[in-house]
Design a protein around this motif. Sequence first.
Motif, PDB file in Angstrom:
ATOM      1  N   LYS A 145       1.007  -1.195   0.155  1.00 26.52           N
ATOM      2  CA  LYS A 145       0.067  -0.113   0.048  1.00 26.52           C
ATOM      3  C   LYS A 145       0.732   1.224   0.073  1.00 26.52           C
ATOM      4  N   ALA A 146       2.099   1.169   0.739  1.00 22.60           N
ATOM      5  CA  ALA A 146       2.888   2.235   0.827  1.00 22.60           C
ATOM      6  C   ALA A 146       3.505   2.598  -0.501  1.00 22.60           C
ATOM      7  N   MET A 147       3.751   1.257  -1.265  1.00 29.02           N
ATOM      8  CA  MET A 147       4.278   1.448  -2.704  1.00 29.02           C
ATOM      9  C   MET A 147       3.354   2.256  -3.444  1.00 29.02           C
ATOM     10  N   MET A 148       2.266   1.844  -3.347  1.00 25.74           N
ATOM     11  CA  MET A 148       0.902   2.367  -4.415  1.00 25.74           C
ATOM     12  C   MET A 148       0.909   3.528  -4.137  1.00 25.74           C
ATOM     13  N   ALA A 149       0.778   4.198  -3.020  1.00 29.48           N
ATOM     14  CA  ALA A 149       0.662   5.607  -2.386  1.00 29.48           C
ATOM     15  C   ALA A 149       2.042   6.523  -2.681  1.00 29.48           C
TER      16      ALA A 149
END
Length: 250
Positions: A99-103
């Motif tokens: 999720k951090a990567m996608m954000a």
Amino acid sequence: MSPRPARRTQETGIKLSADEIAFVRSLVIYEDPDILALNKPSGLSSQGGRAQVHTLDELLWAFARPGKARPRLIHRLDRDTSGVILTAKTKPAAGFLGKAMMARKFAKTYRAIVTPGAPQPPQGVIEAPLRRDEIGREAYMRVCPPDHADAEAARTRYRTLGEASGAALLELDPETGRMHQLRVHLASIGRPIAGDPRYGGALVVAGHPVPRLMLHAAALIFPHPGGGLKRLEAPVPADMAQLLAALKLG
């Protein structure tokens, strides 16, 4: 004590030799209960390699506990790019980091040797959309107009760290993560990465042979599943360090 080979499992059918286990364990640069980071060498595919050799994703079975899954890759590096690559050791950590990567909460820093010298201006931003182009079984990325049907936004910050006759050392911060982004963006401004014939990179620089793509993922900053920000660094590999020294860029 010599490491024992991993057992072949019904789920994967993968069997690692003692040498392969020792090799992948030698790549570890950081480990805690949530994450495992490695310094991937050039020439090792992250996933999906075509040759009859194990990819990094498969080699990660060396770290699996009995009855447990292997660490999960959070991102990938091109086969010929060296440097820091992150994995998650647990499913919750993988979900958090994904999720951090996608954000776009990951910050990546690369080093590259380019020719024939420093870009002008010596630091700046390359903001050129890219599109995928497949020729036979090979995939390329091309700069394209923003209104092209297949255009993907791409943005790269660069800074010149040093310049010598016929070459320069750049620091690169990609703000997007398109395939071959750094390679294509630098080629688009007339400064292809040394050792990258696919996009016009020189194979000899100032009389010195270039053994491979001179692109290294030097650092990674990201939110840690346990809280706070984590910075990981991978030292420049010997072949790149030797070329930098020969060019008086190191």
